[in-house]
Structure formats: C-alpha cells, structure tokens
Design an enzyme around this catalytic site. Structure first.
Site, PDB file in Angstrom:
ATOM      1  N   ASP A 105      17.096  -4.608   9.591  1.00 19.28           N
ATOM      2  CA  ASP A 105      16.572  -4.395  10.843  1.00 19.28           C
ATOM      3  C   ASP A 105      17.318  -4.992  11.387  1.00 19.28           C
ATOM      4  O   ASP A 105      18.470  -5.855  11.091  1.00 19.28           O
ATOM      5  CB  ASP A 105      14.904  -5.213  11.065  1.00 19.28           C
ATOM      6  CG  ASP A 105      15.043  -5.126  12.544  1.00 19.28           C
ATOM      7  OD1 ASP A 105      13.827  -5.915  13.285  1.00 19.28           O
ATOM      8  OD2 ASP A 105      15.360  -3.958  13.164  1.00 19.28           O
ATOM      9  N   ASP A 279       6.115  -2.246   7.632  1.00 20.72           N
ATOM     10  CA  ASP A 279       6.662  -3.650   6.847  1.00 20.72           C
ATOM     11  C   ASP A 279       5.865  -4.734   8.004  1.00 20.72           C
ATOM     12  O   ASP A 279       5.736  -4.213   8.868  1.00 20.72           O
ATOM     13  CB  ASP A 279       8.649  -3.837   7.658  1.00 20.72           C
ATOM     14  CG  ASP A 279       8.508  -3.805   8.611  1.00 20.72           C
ATOM     15  OD1 ASP A 279       8.375  -3.188   9.730  1.00 20.72           O
ATOM     16  OD2 ASP A 279       8.190  -5.471   8.965  1.00 20.72           O
ATOM     17  N   CYS A 317      -8.814  -7.660  -8.926  1.00 20.56           N
ATOM     18  CA  CYS A 317      -7.403  -7.855  -8.258  1.00 20.56           C
ATOM     19  C   CYS A 317      -6.118  -7.890  -9.560  1.00 20.56           C
ATOM     20  O   CYS A 317      -6.671  -8.882 -10.293  1.00 20.56           O
ATOM     21  CB  CYS A 317      -6.916  -8.575  -6.891  1.00 20.56           C
ATOM     22  SG  CYS A 317      -5.393  -8.626  -7.366  1.00 20.56           S
ATOM     23  N   CYS A 319      -3.217  -9.676 -10.126  1.00 17.58           N
ATOM     24  CA  CYS A 319      -2.013 -10.422  -9.339  1.00 17.58           C
ATOM     25  C   CYS A 319      -2.413 -11.651 -10.920  1.00 17.58           C
ATOM     26  O   CYS A 319      -3.389 -11.771 -11.254  1.00 17.58           O
ATOM     27  CB  CYS A 319      -1.999 -10.192  -8.050  1.00 17.58           C
ATOM     28  SG  CYS A 319      -2.835 -11.256  -7.843  1.00 17.58           S
ATOM     29  N   CYS A 322      -4.918 -13.868  -9.556  1.00 18.81           N
ATOM     30  CA  CYS A 322      -6.471 -13.550 -10.054  1.00 18.81           C
ATOM     31  C   CYS A 322      -6.790 -13.470 -11.608  1.00 18.81           C
ATOM     32  O   CYS A 322      -7.688 -13.928 -11.255  1.00 18.81           O
ATOM     33  CB  CYS A 322      -6.649 -12.096  -9.479  1.00 18.81           C
ATOM     34  SG  CYS A 322      -5.853 -12.587  -6.826  1.00 18.81           S
ATOM     35  N   HIS A 348      -0.830 -12.813  -4.187  1.00 11.58           N
ATOM     36  CA  HIS A 348      -1.315 -12.198  -3.905  1.00 11.58           C
ATOM     37  C   HIS A 348      -1.485 -11.564  -2.607  1.00 11.58           C
ATOM     38  O   HIS A 348      -2.260 -10.583  -3.411  1.00 11.58           O
ATOM     39  CB  HIS A 348      -2.691 -13.192  -4.393  1.00 11.58           C
ATOM     40  CG  HIS A 348      -3.714 -12.614  -3.681  1.00 11.58           C
ATOM     41  ND1 HIS A 348      -4.990 -11.356  -4.565  1.00 11.58           N
ATOM     42  CD2 HIS A 348      -4.832 -11.850  -2.854  1.00 11.58           C
ATOM     43  CE1 HIS A 348      -5.568 -11.006  -3.944  1.00 11.58           C
ATOM     44  NE2 HIS A 348      -5.480 -10.754  -2.971  1.00 11.58           N
TER      45      HIS A 348
END
Lengths: 403, 415
Positions: A105, A279, A317, A319, A322, A348
């Site tokens: 940015d 974003d 999930c 990830c 999890c 997560h």
C-alpha cells in the site's frame, strides 16, 4: 494519454489477469493473476503483514497455508527499517524471505488512520513520526520511490484518502487530487516491467464523483484498479452501491482490488459484485484477541463456554491448528502468557479466509456460484431471511436471490 | 524403566534410559535436557514451528503451576495432558513449579503445598495433588515437596530439617495413594531431595528418599544465581553419592551451559531448558561455541572471534523483561543493538535452525525494534536448537573422552 477509451481495454497496458470463468448471473469472476513471483488464483484474500512479517507466523507457515500474495506497508516500512536498508537486503522479498508475491500500500490510508499526525497538501502528505517526532513528506514520487526500493509485485498509487464519513468539498478535492497524484506516480515509476502500479478509485460515497474518477482513471495505462475510500465508517447500504458502481465501470480484463474488505459476508457479496482481490487486517487482528473465524461467525475462545469444549475450532478445517488442537486447549493457552495461543489462531484465521476464497472460486468455475452464496448465507445467518438487508439487496442487484 | 550407564568419567554419567514412559517403549540418552513449556506448549511455538527444531528432547517438562487450575477440565477430558496439549507422542515430566517464575514463599504447611496459576493460588494436599496427577497422567512427576528451605538467605537447621521431614511424609502419602489407583501406577514418581544448605539434612534426605520405590530423584534447592550454585556444588556431590546409580537424577533451576557442566560432573543426568527461553525474552540469541574439536587452522580465528564478541558485550547490562529480570550472559548477543541493523549474517554461521537458514540478524533486529511477535518465535527456534546442540555435544564429548576440552571452551566463554 487522453484518447477516448471503452471500458474494455487499452492496447498497450500489460494484461496481468487471465479470466478463467464468469458467473452467468452475477458479476463474479474467477481468474489468474500473472505476477513476477508466480501466479495467483482469484478471487483472492491477501493477509496483511504490515511491517515485513505476518505477525507471529513464519514465511514457511504462510506458504504452507497456500498464501501466494500478502501485503506490506510503505508508510511503516519507510520509517522502519527504511528503504535503503531493504534495498541492501535485496528488496522486501529478500528482507523477509518471502518467495511469493507482495503488494504494498502507498501509505495513503495512514492519512486517515493517523490523521492527527498528518497534513495533506498538493505536494503530498506531511507526517509527524510517532517514534521520534521527525517530519516526513510522503509525496506521490516519494511513495513510488520507496515502493520501487521495496520491490513489491504490485504497488499502489498514493491517493488522497478521506474518511468515508466526511462530506462536502473535501471529498471532491481528494478525488481530483488522486487523479493528479496517479499521473505523478505513473511518471515517477522506475520499474513498470517488474512492478505493477495500480490506480485507486476515490470519490467517497458520491456517485457522481466516483463516476468521474472512474472515467478519468480508466483512461490511464495501469495494469489494475483498486476501489478505495470505502470500508470505513459508512453504512453498508452506501458501501455496496459504490462498489457496484465501480465494478460496472472498470474494465473487465483488469483486476479489481477492493481495499480493506475482509469480513466473510462482505467478501462473498463483493465477489458477486465483480471484485477480484481483497485485503484486511481483521482476520489476523481478531486472532490476537482470541477470536476464531468459523462458517457461522466467530468463536470468542477466551470465554468460559469453551473451557471444556474438546472439539477443534472447525471440524471441516484442514489447518494445522484444527488438526491438532481443541477449543478447550486453546482456551487454556489463551489465558496464559504463551504467545503460541495467538499464533494458533492466526494460522487458523488465515486458513479460514483462504479456504473461503478457494471455495468461492471453485463454485464460480463449476458454474454454481449463486447456490454457493445461498449455502454460505444460510450457514452464516441460519436462514436466508436473516441475512443483512444490505447484502440481500446487493446480491439481488446482480441477479442472486436468497430465498 | 531401566537406566544403563555406558561409562562414568570424572563423575559424569553417560548412559541410556530404556523402556521409558507409560507405554514402556521410549528411550532417552543422558545427559539430556527436557523441553521447557508454558501451559503445555513450548513458548512462542506451535507444533509446526517446534518440529523444525533438530534434536528435540524426548521428554518435555510441564509445570503444575500452569496446569493445576485446569485439573477439572482434564478430569472430564479423561485422556491425559499429553493428548490435551497436542503432544501425544512425547514423554512428559510434570514439575511442581515453573523454574522461570519462582513462587512466593511461606505457603507450605505440614499438609499442603501451593502453586500459583493465572487464576491465583492452588493449594494441594497429598490427595488433591494425586487427584490432579491422575487427571494429567504424565509419564513422570515430581512428588509433592517442601522446597522452601533454600528460599531464604541463611537456612536454619530447623527449617532444613522440616523440609526433609515434610517431603518424606508427602512422598509416603503419595506412594500410598498411588498404590490405590491403577491409572496413577502407570506414572513414575520422582522423589525430591531437600535439606537446604545443611549437609546432614541433605544426606538424610538422599538416604531416606532412596529407600522409597521412586523412579528417579529431583535435586531441589540448588537454583539461584551463579554465585549461590558455586557454594552448593559440594553439597551436590555428596547428595548424588548417596543415590543409586541406576535411577536418573534431575535438577531444577539450573540451566546455564557452565552450570550444566558443573552439575554433570557431580552426577546429574537431566536438566530443564528454560535458559534459552530467558535469552529469547531479552531479545538475545545464543551464540556460544560448543565445537570442542574445531578445524586446527580455524582454532586461532575462532578464539579471536570469541574474544571480539566478549569485548563488545557489556556484561553488566541489565535487561528488564516481563518474566525474567536477569542479566545478559556472555553466551549470547543482544539483537536490539544498533550494530545488528545492517548485519546480513545469520545469528550463528553454520547453525541449521530455521531462523539461521532463512533469516538475518538485520531482520531479527527489525522485528525487535518494531515489537513484532515473530521476533520471539524466531529467537526461540534458534535458542532451543542451539541449546539442544550443546547437549548433543556434551554426549559426544563424553563418548570420545573430550569433556575437558568442551568444559574449557565453555569456561572461556563464561567470563
């Protein structure tokens, strides 16, 4: 640079986006960005790593989650450690050892978020550093110069940002100035072959101003467009209308980046409205407050009700958090001073966002996006009729009905 | 569980503990350190980041102070602390206290000992203590004990005697309770040697504890600053001389490289690894060399290098951190120093940790200056790896009869 142009294309502009599929009802698109550090599937959510770090997670962890593009911030990095040092470290990629894409940015948003420390003139934004009181002038040229040193794959123009709650002549002034600053950024950009400069559409919540900005900026030869000045304190009703107006006037063959949007519902609706890139600090920030994102909303894991909940955050999930840990363990860890708790949730929440976008994309490619949206809203709100009004209206405007 | 000694050199024991753990199929080499954890997790590290570290200890240390308040939850959970914290494959040792944050003194009675968790004091009688251990189901646990004789400046003989009496009473009670529980029988009780600084009491504690069917011994009361350990080393030798050879000896509160070696020479086998954590919390990285047999041509260079580092380090610098108000040692460098701002070398050249393979001193410096969470993560990864590498070198040095060289190398860097 002033030839009349249709919304579709300018011959000479680099085409970094390849459309893979389009929803036949709504404006949703699935695509692929071709960037210097590799391809990125769209729609995409880009996590925010402001100061050359994704908070407590390593580059390896972020890569393992499937992230292929994330954000850094010019204002922060320009102050610490500074562009000269980053250049010595082989750019921001080298400094933080991130092998995939980076978007920086311009520092424009800090004009709003740090408004008490900033002053805007035609020249640029004068900031007073919170660290040592030093004054810096962030001009369009300076912002591009820093971003050139950072070497990010996508760089943003410096725009004159006003809070979406501001009304009156300041909004118009900011809109026209953003156009002038876009031209100055384009002129100052030293590395158009290596770094893609995006324009940022301003105009606040005024349809006419926004339309003017769209008309002017789309005449410029840039690889992509961001929709800025939203996702502040405005009402959601105004928000979606400005997004829809913007996507209706932006070229189809260039990416549309909606800045600062990251809540799951907002992502799904804005994909339907035709946005490709997003974003937001929300998922990573809320993780550090102990909040885990799930398809039904979020779990405030510090609360007593999770003390003996031995299920993972989300049994669907994939990830690492999890796969290995229960809500009860995370609850206990969150009440300790071990920062690992925050990292588990950051992992997560990023996984949640990326998995969501992946699912959105698959549904567009497989021509079932409207059904996906209905399922998503049903899970999130229990019943389509309980979906927030603004979302229902926004979806209806592009042909998706919920009931 | 069986401890077999490969050799004993100058008091140092090199060996293997076999048939370890509740399942009976783990092995551990000694001397070794245990993985330090806070509330069941390595500090700053998730499973992913933890497992990038080489030579992870086979056994992790849990602290009752961080877990006691959760015992009802664990009792409901039923499957034990290992699974709860996501370390089902690891051996687990549960100590009473956290070596980094010693708890307030004055709370031990004839009937109970207290630990401090986030929610405040948890008072434990022998039966409550054993109920908690039953919920935790660790492989080893430190028996309830009175460790406060060593807290005061000058221990009275009376207080030292009381610490031994109480600890033996707690031990006998706990052993009895263990006999009544099938679940508890799967865990091994570690007897605790107390007695303050009074030789007679120390010897009594060792002899009496050794009579009980414990699986190993914890040498308590030797923690403190380097000066206090010095004065207690002679006590340590006398104590370990009274202990059976075929059971492991742990020590708590001792983790600095130089102190570790002193204790190994006096018959200690297992150590806590909280020192690398303290180094991390003050924004520092371990850089001391444990390469006791370097390339001959490099020896001179290395010696000079070490001298240079020591010259720059302000050894009396006090660095305040949240959890340890400790002085920086000469085993480490302080990444907050301006001179690292443009240093693009890894923390330690040749180190194979994730941080050294992927990042530079300049980057760590930036993360510390900007207060970013990743600083702690990367420093912890490096500091643990470095420390576990040190322990590996101790075992290697013992194997090849080179411990004197290693000791000399560490000694040179300690001042």
């Amino acid at each position: 640079m002033a030839s009349a142009v249709s919304p579709t294309s300018l011959e000479s502009a680099p085409r970094i986006m390849r459309l893979v599929a389009e929803c036949s009802r709504s404006r949703a698109r699935a695509g692929e960005l071709r960037l210097p550090h590799g391809p990125v599937a769209t729609p995409v959510f880009m996590p925010v790593g402001t100061q050359a770090t994704m908070k407590g997670i390593t580059a390896e962890q972020l890569d393992a989650l499937g992230c292929r593009i994330c954000l850094g911030n010019t204002y922060h990095l320009g102050l610490r450690p500074g562009p000269e040092l980053i250049q010595k470290a082989h750019g921001l990629h080298g400094f933080m050892n991130w092998p995939h894409n980076l978007l920086t940015d311009s520092g424009g948003f800090q004009m709003v978020s740090l408004v008490s420390l900033s002053e805007v003139t035609e020249e640029g934004v004068r900031f007073r550093s919170p660290y040592d009181g030093d004054e810096t002038l962030l001009s369009p040229e300076k912002s591009v110069e820093i971003q050139n040193a950072l070497g990010s794959d996508i760089i943003m123009q410096l725009d004159d940002v006003v809070s979406s709650t501001v009304t009156g002549p300041r909004v118009e002034e900011a809109m026209y100035r953003s156009i002038r600053w876009l031209d100055r950024c384009i002129a100052a950009h030293q590395r158009p072959d290596k770094q893609n400069l995006f324009a940022i559409i301003q105009g606040g919540l005024d349809a006419d101003l926004r339309a003017t900005c769209l008309e002017e900026m789309t005449k410029r030869d840039v690889p992509g467009f961001a929709i800025g000045g939203l996702s502040g304190g405005e009402s959601k009703g105004q928000f979606w209308r400005m997004v829809a107006l913007s996507t209706s006037r932006l070229p189809k063959d260039k990416p549309r980046y909606l800045m600062g949007v990251g809540y799951a519902t907002d992502l799904v609706v804005c994909v339907a409205l035709g946005c490709d890139m997003f974003d937001c600090v929300f998922p990573t920030r809320t993780a550090r407050f102990g909040s885990a994102l799930v398809p039904t909303g979020n779990l405030q894991l510090k609360k007593k009700q999770y003390e003996k909940d031995f299920r993972p955050i989300d049994s669907d999930c994939a990830c690492p958090t999890c796969q290995k840990h229960s809500r009860a363990f995370l609850h206990a860890l969150l009440h300790s001073d071990n920062t690992a708790a925050l990292h588990h949730l950051t992992v997560h929440n990023i996984a949640y966002q990326l998995q969501l976008m992946s699912a959105v994309r698959a549904s567009i490619v497989e021509k079932r996006f409207p059904d996906f949206v209905r399922d998503f809203m049903g899970t999130m709100y229990g019943d389509p009729t309980l979906c927030p009004t603004w979302a229902t209206e926004a979806l209806a405007s592009v042909g998706i009905t919920l009931s | 569980m069986k401890l077999s000694l490969t050799k004993v050199v100058n008091g140092c024991r090199l060996g293997k503990i076999k048939n370890l753990g509740k399942t009976g199929d783990h092995t551990m080499d000694i001397p070794a350190c245990l993985l330090y954890t806070k509330t069941g997790s390595a500090p700053h590290l998730t499973h992913q980041t933890l497992h990038t570290i080489h030579r992870l200890p086979a056994m992790a240390q849990l602290t009752l102070s961080s877990l006691a308040e959760h015992h009802e939850i664990l009792a409901d959970y039923k499957e034990g602390i290992g699974k709860f914290i996501g370390m089902p494959e690891s051996l687990l040792y549960c100590s009473l206290h956290d070596p980094v944050s010693p708890c307030p003194a004055g709370y031990v009675t004839n009937k109970s000992v207290s630990v401090w968790g986030v929610g405040g004091r948890v008072e434990m009688t022998a039966s409550k203590f054993m109920a908690i251990q039953q919920a935790l189901q660790p492989d080893w646990f430190q028996c309830l004990s009175d460790g406060e004789a060593s807290c005061e400046e000058a221990t009275s003989i009376k207080r030292a005697r009381k610490s031994v009496d109480r600890s033996l009473l707690f031990l006998d009670n706990c052993l009895r309770l263990q006999e009544e529980s099938e679940v508890l029988q799967k865990s091994t009780i570690i007897g605790v040697i107390e007695g303050g600084d009074v030789m007679e009491e120390r010897l009594r504690s060792a002899r009496e504890t050794a009579k009980r069917p414990v699986g190993g011994f914890l040498l308590d009361g030797f923690q403190g600053n380097p000066a206090t350990l010095e004065t207690r080393l002679y006590l340590l030798s006398s104590v370990t001389a009274e202990l059976p050879e075929d059971k492991p000896r742990l020590i708590c509160g001792v983790s600095r490289p130089d102190e570790v070696l002193e204790c190994i020479e006096r018959g200690v086998d297992l150590f806590e690894s909280f020192f690398p954590y303290q180094v991390t919390e003050r924004g520092c990285a371990l850089t001391f060399s444990f390469d006791y047999q370097p390339n001959p041509e490099e020896t001179l260079l290395q010696q000079n290098g070490i001298q240079e580092e020591i010259k720059y380090v302000d050894q009396t610098k006090k660095i305040k951190t949240t959890s340890c108000n400790q002085e920086m040692t000469s085993f480490e460098i302080n990444l907050k120093e301006k001179k690292y701002q443009e240093d693009f070398d890894p923390l330690v050249r040749g180190c194979s940790c994730y941080c050294c393979k992927n990042h530079t001193r300049a980057y760590i410096h930036h993360l510390l200056v900007t207060n970013e969470l990743l600083a702690g993560v990367l420093l912890m990864m490096h500091n643990f790896e470095h420390y576990f590498g040190f322990f590996h070198s101790i075992r290697e040095a013992l194997k090849s009869d080179r411990l004197a060289q290693l000791k000399e190398l560490i000694r040179r860097q300690a001042s």
